[in-house]
Design a protein around this motif. Structure first.
Motif, PDB file in Angstrom:
ATOM      1  N   THR A  16      -1.780   5.303  -1.483  1.00 63.88           N
ATOM      2  CA  THR A  16      -2.602   6.449  -1.362  1.00 63.88           C
ATOM      3  C   THR A  16      -2.191   7.357  -2.844  1.00 63.88           C
ATOM      4  O   THR A  16      -0.993   7.609  -2.154  1.00 63.88           O
ATOM      5  CB  THR A  16      -3.623   6.464  -0.703  1.00 63.88           C
ATOM      6  N   TYR A  55      -9.724  -8.937   6.230  1.00 61.87           N
ATOM      7  CA  TYR A  55      -9.537  -9.844   4.551  1.00 61.87           C
ATOM      8  C   TYR A  55      -8.477 -10.400   4.744  1.00 61.87           C
ATOM      9  O   TYR A  55      -7.760 -11.034   4.960  1.00 61.87           O
ATOM     10  CB  TYR A  55      -8.958  -8.471   3.420  1.00 61.87           C
ATOM     11  N   LYS A  71      -8.117  -3.104   1.842  1.00 58.34           N
ATOM     12  CA  LYS A  71      -7.910  -1.584   2.055  1.00 58.34           C
ATOM     13  C   LYS A  71      -6.501  -1.151   1.463  1.00 58.34           C
ATOM     14  O   LYS A  71      -5.403  -1.830   1.019  1.00 58.34           O
ATOM     15  CB  LYS A  71      -8.144  -0.805   3.264  1.00 58.34           C
TER      16      LYS A  71
END
Length: 109
Positions: free
Chosen positions: A107, A31, A101
């Motif tokens: 998360t 990325y 990600k």
């Protein structure tokens, strides 16, 4: 001179991959330059010689005439060993960089 013939059909030519590289996107980068998706919008092949042997060696010259903002237009020319133009290929496509990600701390469980 290549010793092994390519087994890649013209319909799956590497044209859009070349255009993605002009935008610094590849499948192997991290990325933010990792290629997330790539798809053909349309393509065409114009044949100028119907007598050439497609199983024989052909030179494929590609150029990306326009590439940016997730879109690309690529043109290619196919030549025989003798230098005779046998086909012109045009392909338009879209490509997107992969989203980053999420970190483990971001998360939701």
């Amino acid at each position: 001179m290549p010793t092994e013939k390519s087994r890649t059909p013209l319909s799956r030519s590497p044209s859009l991959g070349q255009a993605a590289q002009t935008q610094n996107l590849t499948w192997f980068n991290g990325y933010p330059n990792k290629l997330g998706m790539m798809s053909t919008v349309d393509h065409a092949i114009w044949y100028y010689d119907h007598e050439f042997d497609c199983s024989d060696w052909l030179l494929y010259v590609m150029e990306s005439s326009a590439s940016g903002m997730g879109r690309a237009l690529v043109h290619g020319r196919l030549y025989t060993k003798a230098g005779q133009l046998v086909a012109i290929i045009s392909q338009e496509g879209v490509m997107r960089a992969a989203p980053p990600k999420p970190r483990l701390s971001e998360t939701k469980l």
